[in-house]
Design an enzyme around this catalytic site. Structure first.
Site, PDB file in Angstrom:
ATOM      1  N   LYS A   1       1.717   3.597   7.049  1.00  0.00           N
ATOM      2  CA  LYS A   1       0.952   4.549   6.236  1.00  0.00           C
ATOM      3  C   LYS A   1       1.576   5.933   6.375  1.00  0.00           C
ATOM      4  O   LYS A   1       2.436   6.172   7.222  1.00  0.00           O
ATOM      5  CB  LYS A   1      -0.513   4.610   6.687  1.00  0.00           C
ATOM      6  CG  LYS A   1      -1.265   3.285   6.665  1.00  0.00           C
ATOM      7  CD  LYS A   1      -1.509   2.766   5.263  1.00  0.00           C
ATOM      8  CE  LYS A   1      -2.300   1.449   5.313  1.00  0.00           C
ATOM      9  NZ  LYS A   1      -2.442   0.845   3.962  1.00  0.00           N
TER      10      LYS A   1
ATOM     11  N   SER B   1       0.805  -1.224   0.000  1.00  0.00           N
ATOM     12  CA  SER B   1       0.000   0.000   0.000  1.00  0.00           C
ATOM     13  C   SER B   1       0.836   1.271   0.000  1.00  0.00           C
ATOM     14  O   SER B   1       0.320   2.350  -0.294  1.00  0.00           O
ATOM     15  CB  SER B   1      -0.932   0.013   1.220  1.00  0.00           C
ATOM     16  OG  SER B   1      -0.188   0.100   2.424  1.00  0.00           O
TER      17      SER B   1
END
Length: 249
Positions: A91, A50
């Site tokens: 993230k 991601s």
């Protein structure tokens, strides 16, 4: 012993001392840098793709242990939140408490408090998100997105939660400073967030630690090589002049 012999012997002792000092300083720098890094940094393996292309699935990263209160917009962080799963996730912080996050603007960019954000780290050069969204970040919370917005399961997936997709600052365990393997690259702070209140975080001491360790290795190897060379060069040289034959005047 002649004057030349004493001078050579003195040079040999000086070379041995310099060699010992270089090795000792090198050991201090190398071990000190290693110990400093072991205290401040922790290795993590990135679980998903991601955050591509900044970090890829399976990459080994070095993350500095930080308090959640020290995290700034643009930081790539390691965190654990039960709403997101049991394993540590990686993230990027795009919003902090009080921010209004909107995507996408007329030009397809993410906006924070009405300010368009350039995101050169994104995998895709198109819209900042495939779907439009708006979120207001509660106080003490962080809004997190992946750099590959087409596959990342991030704050956008949790917008219907009570915290509007955000996670508490206390969930942050560390801030990623570098990819240790396979690329060995540093993670830069995005300039676009610098204009917002609070700015961006300062770089960690990883470069300084690595420099100290590298200098230490050079001194250790250099000292280990210089000592024997200095000792060899200080040995008295044999005379090459032929001896006179006995009885000949």
């Amino acid at each position: 012993m002649g004057a030349t012999g004493r001078a050579d012997d003195g040079r040999g002792r000086l070379g041995a001392r310099l060699s010992s000092v270089a090795v000792a300083i090198g050991c201090v720098l190398f071990l000190g840098g290693f110990a400093w890094g072991a205290v401040l940094y922790r290795p993590y393996t990135v679980p998903t793709g991601s955050m591509t292309p900044t970090v890829n699935a399976g990459d080994k990263v070095l993350a500095q242990r930080v308090d959640g209160g020290d995290v700034r917009r643009g930081d790539v962080v390691v965190f654990t939140d039960t709403q997101w799963g049991d394993m540590p996730m990686v993230k990027r912080v795009v919003g902090t408490g009080g921010d209004k996050i909107v995507c996408c603007g007329k030009d397809g960019r993410l906006t924070v408090n009405g300010i368009p954000i350039d995101e050169p780290y994104l995998r895709s050069s198109g819209r900042a998100s495939g779907e439009d969204f708006t979120a207001e970040v509660p106080k003490g919370q962080l809004f997190l997105l992946g750099d590959d917005r087409t596959v990342s399961l991030d704050s956008r997936v949790h917008l219907s939660d009570a915290t509007h997709g955000s996670v508490p600052r206390g969930a942050v365990q560390a801030r990623v400073d570098a990819v240790a393997w396979p690329l060995g690259s540093m993670i830069d702070r995005p300039e676009a967030f610098a204009a917002l209140p609070g700015g961006v975080s300062s770089a960690g001491p990883l470069k300084l630690q690595l420099t100290a360790m590298a200098v230490g290795v050079v001194l250790i190897l250099g000292g280990a090589v210089y000592g024997p060379l200095a000792a060899r060069s200080s040995r008295p040289k044999r005379s090459t002049q032929p001896k006179a034959a006995a009885g000949v005047r």
